[in-house]
Design a protein around this motif. Structure first.
Motif, PDB file in Angstrom:
ATOM      1  N   ALA A  49      46.585   8.908   6.371  1.00  0.00           N
ATOM      2  CA  ALA A  49      45.393   9.551   5.805  1.00  0.00           C
ATOM      3  C   ALA A  49      44.164   9.345   6.698  1.00  0.00           C
ATOM      4  CB  ALA A  49      45.109   8.995   4.411  1.00  0.00           C
ATOM      5  N   MET A  50      43.324  10.372   6.743  1.00  0.00           N
ATOM      6  CA  MET A  50      42.044  10.296   7.444  1.00  0.00           C
ATOM      7  C   MET A  50      41.108   9.379   6.674  1.00  0.00           C
ATOM      8  SD  MET A  50      40.514  11.534  10.108  1.00  0.00           S
ATOM      9  CE  MET A  50      38.866  11.237  10.736  1.00  0.00           C
ATOM     10  N   THR A  51      40.281   8.640   7.393  1.00  0.00           N
ATOM     11  CA  THR A  51      39.270   7.788   6.781  1.00  0.00           C
ATOM     12  C   THR A  51      37.895   8.167   7.330  1.00  0.00           C
ATOM     13  OG1 THR A  51      39.597   6.122   8.503  1.00  0.00           O
ATOM     14  CG2 THR A  51      40.875   5.850   6.457  1.00  0.00           C
ATOM     15  N   SER A  52      36.871   7.522   6.812  1.00  0.00           N
ATOM     16  CA  SER A  52      35.503   7.821   7.224  1.00  0.00           C
ATOM     17  C   SER A  52      34.714   6.513   7.282  1.00  0.00           C
ATOM     18  CB  SER A  52      34.892   8.788   6.208  1.00  0.00           C
ATOM     19  OG  SER A  52      33.574   9.127   6.553  1.00  0.00           O
ATOM     20  N   PRO A  53      33.798   6.368   8.218  1.00  0.00           N
ATOM     21  CA  PRO A  53      33.395   7.318   9.247  1.00  0.00           C
ATOM     22  C   PRO A  53      34.278   7.236  10.485  1.00  0.00           C
ATOM     23  CG  PRO A  53      32.050   5.352   9.414  1.00  0.00           C
ATOM     24  CD  PRO A  53      32.971   5.128   8.234  1.00  0.00           C
ATOM     25  N   VAL A  54      34.126   8.228  11.365  1.00  0.00           N
ATOM     26  CA  VAL A  54      34.642   8.141  12.722  1.00  0.00           C
ATOM     27  C   VAL A  54      33.597   7.342  13.501  1.00  0.00           C
ATOM     28  CG1 VAL A  54      35.180   9.423  14.825  1.00  0.00           C
ATOM     29  CG2 VAL A  54      35.920  10.309  12.601  1.00  0.00           C
ATOM     30  N   ALA A  55      34.034   6.279  14.178  1.00  0.00           N
ATOM     31  CA  ALA A  55      33.097   5.402  14.898  1.00  0.00           C
ATOM     32  C   ALA A  55      33.235   5.596  16.398  1.00  0.00           C
ATOM     33  CB  ALA A  55      33.346   3.942  14.530  1.00  0.00           C
ATOM     34  N   MET A  56      32.114   5.500  17.098  1.00  0.00           N
ATOM     35  CA  MET A  56      32.097   5.589  18.557  1.00  0.00           C
ATOM     36  C   MET A  56      31.165   4.515  19.093  1.00  0.00           C
ATOM     37  SD  MET A  56      31.768   9.738  18.943  1.00  0.00           S
ATOM     38  CE  MET A  56      31.754   9.736  20.740  1.00  0.00           C
ATOM     39  N   THR A  57      31.643   3.756  20.077  1.00  0.00           N
ATOM     40  CA  THR A  57      30.766   2.785  20.716  1.00  0.00           C
ATOM     41  C   THR A  57      29.746   3.527  21.571  1.00  0.00           C
ATOM     42  OG1 THR A  57      32.233   2.553  22.631  1.00  0.00           O
ATOM     43  CG2 THR A  57      32.573   1.008  20.795  1.00  0.00           C
ATOM     44  N   LEU A  58      28.551   2.972  21.665  1.00  0.00           N
ATOM     45  CA  LEU A  58      27.499   3.574  22.479  1.00  0.00           C
ATOM     46  C   LEU A  58      27.330   2.753  23.746  1.00  0.00           C
ATOM     47  CD1 LEU A  58      24.924   4.519  19.674  1.00  0.00           C
ATOM     48  CD2 LEU A  58      26.711   5.940  20.718  1.00  0.00           C
ATOM     49  N   GLU A  59      28.257   2.992  24.687  1.00  0.00           N
ATOM     50  CA  GLU A  59      28.304   2.255  25.945  1.00  0.00           C
ATOM     51  C   GLU A  59      28.491   3.252  27.083  1.00  0.00           C
ATOM     52  OE1 GLU A  59      30.610  -1.722  24.347  1.00  0.00           O
ATOM     53  OE2 GLU A  59      31.794   0.077  24.758  1.00  0.00           O
TER      54      GLU A  59
END
Length: 197
Positions: free
Chosen positions: A92-102
């Motif tokens: 199953a899809m979850t939330s949120p989609v996370a992205m590192t800011l690097e």
């Protein structure tokens, strides 16, 4: 066809589209499992949250550009959870989609809590990794609409300034959290978060 008839048809199509968006939001989005946290303190512009330890699938990308990294990362991780794995198993899809800011972005999908690392099917793509994220305290700032690199950077700066004004120390480890599918037009929610010391 008369102009009035065309306008009525177009108006009906727009109305149906927004009704479909509302139905999707309340029937699908509201049932998606989210990264669990407890609110510690709320200010006018930011929140301090205690996030629970969680397991994530992740992929490291060679770009820090939001549009490029989000497209590439989502394709890889969504492929994995939609069945592109050794067992053809859907997750199953979850939330949120996370992205590192690097300088190089890592995208992360939280694994539903029903799974342990040993339960997960092996990925077909060797660049997918499983990461155990420990419990952590983070500060978050929220914004709406569609995200882009400039908007994320702007809210990152606002979050930094708000923490500095309140003398709250952070680790300089920032993430972008996106809560909506690209086609969702209502109730769009994005956040920039940072781990606190």
């Amino acid at each position: 066809m008369k102009l009035k008839t065309i306008l009525i048809i177009l108006g009906s199509i727009v109305a149906l589209f927004f009704i479909a968006q509302i139905i999707y939001y309340y029937s699908v989005q509201s049932g998606i499992e989210t990264y669990p946290y407890t609110l510690v303190k709320s200010y006018d512009d930011i929140e301090i949250r205690k996030y629970e330890a969680s397991l994530f699938t992740s992929v490291k990308l060679n770009s820090s550009n939001y549009k490029k990294a989000s497209s590439e990362g989502f394709s890889v991780l969504a492929g994995y959870i939609f069945g592109d794995n050794k067992e053809n198993k859907k997750i199953a899809m979850t939330s949120p989609v996370a992205m590192t800011l690097e300088d190089s972005t890592t995208m992360l999908f939280m694994v539903p809590r029903q799974f342990k690392k040993d339960d997960l099917p092996a990925p077909n793509k060797k660049d997918i990794e499983f990461k155990d994220m420990p419990a952590k305290t983070m500060a978050a700032i929220t914004f709406g609409g569609w995200a882009n690199s400039e908007k994320i950077e702007r809210y990152k700066s606002k979050l930094k300034a708000a923490l500095e004004a309140k003398a709250i120390k952070h680790t300089n480890t920032f993430y972008f959290f996106g809560y909506n599918a690209p086609f969702e037009m209502i109730h769009r929610k994005n956040e920039v978060v940072v781990e606190l010391q």
